[in-house]
Scaffold this motif. Structure first.
Motif, PDB file in Angstrom:
ATOM      1  N   THR A 144       0.821  -1.212   0.000  1.00  0.00           N
ATOM      2  CA  THR A 144       0.000   0.000   0.000  1.00  0.00           C
ATOM      3  C   THR A 144       0.857   1.264   0.000  1.00  0.00           C
ATOM      4  OG1 THR A 144      -0.149   0.004   2.419  1.00  0.00           O
ATOM      5  CG2 THR A 144      -1.883  -1.149   1.217  1.00  0.00           C
ATOM      6  N   LEU A 145       0.479   2.224  -0.834  1.00  0.00           N
ATOM      7  CA  LEU A 145       1.212   3.485  -0.921  1.00  0.00           C
ATOM      8  C   LEU A 145       1.212   4.237   0.403  1.00  0.00           C
ATOM      9  CD1 LEU A 145       0.071   4.822  -4.425  1.00  0.00           C
ATOM     10  CD2 LEU A 145       2.326   3.957  -3.796  1.00  0.00           C
ATOM     11  N   GLU A 146       0.143   4.052   1.196  1.00  0.00           N
ATOM     12  CA  GLU A 146       0.027   4.786   2.460  1.00  0.00           C
ATOM     13  C   GLU A 146       1.165   4.463   3.425  1.00  0.00           C
ATOM     14  OE1 GLU A 146      -2.445   3.477   0.786  1.00  0.00           O
ATOM     15  OE2 GLU A 146      -3.446   5.370   0.312  1.00  0.00           O
ATOM     16  N   ASP A 147       1.846   3.315   3.226  1.00  0.00           N
ATOM     17  CA  ASP A 147       2.997   2.976   4.067  1.00  0.00           C
ATOM     18  C   ASP A 147       4.079   4.045   3.997  1.00  0.00           C
ATOM     19  OD1 ASP A 147       2.253   0.708   5.346  1.00  0.00           O
ATOM     20  OD2 ASP A 147       3.253  -0.692   4.003  1.00  0.00           O
ATOM     21  N   LEU A 162      12.447   1.798  -3.031  1.00  0.00           N
ATOM     22  CA  LEU A 162      11.275   0.941  -2.828  1.00  0.00           C
ATOM     23  C   LEU A 162      11.068  -0.010  -4.002  1.00  0.00           C
ATOM     24  CD1 LEU A 162       8.854   3.711  -1.539  1.00  0.00           C
ATOM     25  CD2 LEU A 162       9.650   1.798  -0.165  1.00  0.00           C
ATOM     26  N   ALA A 163      11.941   0.052  -4.990  1.00  0.00           N
ATOM     27  CA  ALA A 163      11.764  -0.711  -6.229  1.00  0.00           C
ATOM     28  C   ALA A 163      11.623  -2.204  -5.943  1.00  0.00           C
ATOM     29  CB  ALA A 163      12.949  -0.469  -7.160  1.00  0.00           C
ATOM     30  N   GLY A 164      10.688  -2.829  -6.654  1.00  0.00           N
ATOM     31  CA  GLY A 164      10.493  -4.269  -6.517  1.00  0.00           C
ATOM     32  C   GLY A 164       9.403  -4.653  -5.551  1.00  0.00           C
ATOM     33  N   ASP A 169       3.699  -0.983  -8.509  1.00  0.00           N
ATOM     34  CA  ASP A 169       2.889  -1.231  -9.703  1.00  0.00           C
ATOM     35  C   ASP A 169       1.780  -0.200  -9.874  1.00  0.00           C
ATOM     36  OD1 ASP A 169       4.417  -3.462 -10.206  1.00  0.00           O
ATOM     37  OD2 ASP A 169       3.088  -4.825  -9.112  1.00  0.00           O
ATOM     38  N   ASP A 170       1.485   0.548  -8.809  1.00  0.00           N
ATOM     39  CA  ASP A 170       0.479   1.612  -8.904  1.00  0.00           C
ATOM     40  C   ASP A 170       0.986   2.701  -9.833  1.00  0.00           C
ATOM     41  OD1 ASP A 170      -1.079   4.039  -8.271  1.00  0.00           O
ATOM     42  OD2 ASP A 170      -1.895   2.832  -6.633  1.00  0.00           O
ATOM     43  N   GLU A 171       0.150   3.118 -10.786  1.00  0.00           N
ATOM     44  CA  GLU A 171       0.591   4.106 -11.779  1.00  0.00           C
ATOM     45  C   GLU A 171       0.894   5.464 -11.161  1.00  0.00           C
ATOM     46  OE1 GLU A 171      -3.933   5.401 -13.236  1.00  0.00           O
ATOM     47  OE2 GLU A 171      -2.565   4.359 -14.608  1.00  0.00           O
ATOM     48  N   GLN A 172       0.373   5.720  -9.964  1.00  0.00           N
ATOM     49  CA  GLN A 172       0.625   6.991  -9.280  1.00  0.00           C
ATOM     50  C   GLN A 172       1.760   6.878  -8.267  1.00  0.00           C
ATOM     51  OE1 GLN A 172      -0.879   9.651 -10.350  1.00  0.00           O
ATOM     52  NE2 GLN A 172      -2.150   8.447 -11.742  1.00  0.00           N
ATOM     53  N   TYR A 173       2.468   5.761  -8.264  1.00  0.00           N
ATOM     54  CA  TYR A 173       3.492   5.482  -7.245  1.00  0.00           C
ATOM     55  C   TYR A 173       4.504   6.624  -7.084  1.00  0.00           C
ATOM     56  CZ  TYR A 173       8.118   3.749  -5.876  1.00  0.00           C
ATOM     57  OH  TYR A 173       9.359   3.629  -5.319  1.00  0.00           O
ATOM     58  N   THR A 174       5.156   6.999  -8.180  1.00  0.00           N
ATOM     59  CA  THR A 174       6.224   8.005  -8.091  1.00  0.00           C
ATOM     60  C   THR A 174       5.689   9.338  -7.579  1.00  0.00           C
ATOM     61  OG1 THR A 174       7.466   6.961  -9.882  1.00  0.00           O
ATOM     62  CG2 THR A 174       7.991   9.259  -9.383  1.00  0.00           C
ATOM     63  N   LEU A 175       4.580   9.798  -8.143  1.00  0.00           N
ATOM     64  CA  LEU A 175       4.018  11.092  -7.736  1.00  0.00           C
ATOM     65  C   LEU A 175       3.588  11.069  -6.271  1.00  0.00           C
ATOM     66  CD1 LEU A 175       1.891  12.054 -10.884  1.00  0.00           C
ATOM     67  CD2 LEU A 175       4.181  12.826 -10.258  1.00  0.00           C
ATOM     68  N   PHE A 176       2.993   9.953  -5.836  1.00  0.00           N
ATOM     69  CA  PHE A 176       2.549   9.848  -4.446  1.00  0.00           C
ATOM     70  C   PHE A 176       3.731   9.948  -3.490  1.00  0.00           C
ATOM     71  CE2 PHE A 176       1.379   7.708  -0.559  1.00  0.00           C
ATOM     72  CZ  PHE A 176       0.070   8.086  -0.349  1.00  0.00           C
ATOM     73  N   VAL A 177       4.803   9.199  -3.771  1.00  0.00           N
ATOM     74  CA  VAL A 177       5.969   9.187  -2.895  1.00  0.00           C
ATOM     75  C   VAL A 177       6.628  10.566  -2.852  1.00  0.00           C
ATOM     76  CG1 VAL A 177       8.266   8.220  -2.517  1.00  0.00           C
ATOM     77  CG2 VAL A 177       6.404   6.733  -3.253  1.00  0.00           C
ATOM     78  N   VAL A 178       6.821  11.178  -4.011  1.00  0.00           N
ATOM     79  CA  VAL A 178       7.491  12.481  -4.080  1.00  0.00           C
ATOM     80  C   VAL A 178       6.662  13.555  -3.383  1.00  0.00           C
ATOM     81  CG1 VAL A 178       8.290  14.305  -5.633  1.00  0.00           C
ATOM     82  CG2 VAL A 178       8.772  11.909  -6.173  1.00  0.00           C
ATOM     83  N   ALA A 179       5.339  13.494  -3.528  1.00  0.00           N
ATOM     84  CA  ALA A 179       4.468  14.482  -2.884  1.00  0.00           C
ATOM     85  C   ALA A 179       4.515  14.370  -1.365  1.00  0.00           C
ATOM     86  CB  ALA A 179       3.033  14.316  -3.379  1.00  0.00           C
TER      87      ALA A 179
END
Length: 426
Positions: A144-147, A162-164, A169-179
């Motif tokens: 979960t991205l919320e982690d 966090l790769a792997g 696999d979430d398409e918003q992964y990079t933007l969510f983490v950076v934000a």
């Protein structure tokens, strides 16, 4: 590698293993001397225990000055027995069988932590690692991205892997983490670009702004709690002075508490300066975010107004074409219906029609221009107003806080002085 491990009996770290490891990592001549005369483990600052089929961490308490520890490529299932390594700055536990993050509470100086390629499903139990700068937890079971939000507490974190993990696999992964981690410089071994950061901030500002407010509120509550504790301690000290067995004891305590008040004043002012600096950075980020919002809105407005002008130009051309056609039919008495008198007044000649339609076209273009100008002006005013208000609120907060600290310290000093006078009169 797993077949090799299966053919070797699992190990627990013992004296023989660590002695051998220390000897191996020393230069050849030093290693021979160490083997002959022994090694004082307290002098060892780096220890490599990789590829030793270690199942359980143990027997490291003697390495109290260790700063770097490699336990990668083993079969460790639990993080334990590290509590005595309080000077550790670098810890590698990659390529093991760890399922839960735990046992790190005393490693407050840790800057670089690798848990790469384990079986971890949740980021937790790391609250004390406030010096953490590099964190690798790729190839685990994070879903979960919320982690990622948990990592906001590490203000020095600049590199994250966090790769792997399934969450990637979430398409918003990079933007969510950076934000959610605005100070991150490298994500998954790649530099975070300014463009990515701007897009991320804009996309997730509705989620990050409440988090920032909650974090600021929690910090304020912590400060208030600490202040109340200090005040209780201070009043206990006043009672000690008041109930002192002799004037000399009271005077000694008074001098000590006077010095404590001075230190408290300096500590509170230093803390306020740190908060002011942090808020200054937040306000800068806020101004950048507002600028991005305003810029995006203005760009959209200009695009819409360009479309309006294109539509108006098309309408003008069509109206002019219809008007000239109508004029030609009027001259030939071929109109199918009677036209209103004001329209017939325009059907004098082609120049009159062209001028009338041109004037109408010009008026509508001016209205579009004015509407665009008004929207842009209001946007610029809103941008300036919001950012100036945020800055002014911080200036007012800082002034009030400094005034509050000064008044608080003055009150403490006054109470101390009054206690001294009361003690003398008694």
């Amino acid at each position: 590698m797993s077949q090799l491990y299966n053919s070797i009996e699992p190990n627990v770290i013992d004296d023989e293993m660590v002695q051998k490891a220390v000897e191996e990592q020393c230069p050849e001549d030093v290693g021979k001397l160490a083997k002959r005369e022994g090694v004082n483990f307290k002098d060892v600052t780096e220890l490599q225990l990789s590829f030793r089929n270690i199942l359980q961490i143990d027997n490291l308490w003697q390495f109290e000055n260790l700063t770097k520890l490699q336990l990668d490529n083993n079969i460790i299932e639990k993080i334990e027995a590290l509590e005595s390594l309080v000077h550790l700055e670098w810890l590698d536990l990659s390529f093991n069988n760890i399922e839960v993050i735990e046992g790190l509470d005393t490693l407050v100086k840790l800057q670089d932590l690798s848990l790469y390629n384990n079986r971890i499903s949740k980021i937790e139990h790391m609250d004390t690692l406030q010096e953490l700068q590099i964190f690798s937890i790729g190839k685990n079971n994070l879903t979960t991205l919320e982690d990622v939000i948990y990592l906001r507490r590490f203000k020095n974190l600049r590199t994250l892997n966090l790769a792997g993990n399934p969450l990637c696999d979430d398409e918003q992964y990079t933007l969510f983490v950076v934000a959610h981690l605005p100070d991150l410089v490298y994500l998954d071994f790649k530099l975070v670009s300014d463009t990515t950061r701007e897009v991320a901030v804009l996309k997730y500002q509705d989620l990050t702004e409440p988090l920032e407010c909650e974090e600021a509120r929690a910090l304020a509550q912590l400060e208030e709690k600490q202040a109340k504790q200090k005040e209780l301690e201070y009043h206990k000290r006043l009672d000690e002075i008041h109930n002192a067995r002799s004037y000399d004891i009271a005077e000694s305590k008074r001098a000590k508490y006077k010095e404590d008040i001075l230190q408290l004043s300096e500590a509170l002012m230093t803390l306020e300066m740190l908060i002011a600096d942090q808020l200054e950075e937040l306000i800068k980020d806020f101004k950048r975010n507002i600028a991005v919002i305003a810029s995006t809105f203005i760009e959209n407005v200009k695009g819409m107004m360009t479309q309006c002008r294109d539509l108006e130009n098309g309408y003008h051309e069509k109206l002019l074409e219809i008007s000239i056609t109508t004029l030609e039919k009027s001259v030939k008495n071929e109109l199918d219906e009677d036209l209103p008198a004001d329209v017939r007044m325009l059907l004098v000649d082609k120049n009159t029609i062209v001028n009338a339609v041109g004037v109408s076209h010009g008026i509508r273009l001016l209205k579009i221009d004015k509407r665009e100008s008004d929207i842009l002006s209001n946007t610029y005013r809103w941008q300036a107003s919001v950012t100036e208000k945020a800055l002014q609120n911080e200036i007012d907060r800082n002034r009030d806080r400094v005034k509050e600290i000064v008044q608080y310290i003055d009150n403490l000093q006054e109470e101390l002085d009054n206690t001294e006078i009361l003690e003398q009169t008694e």
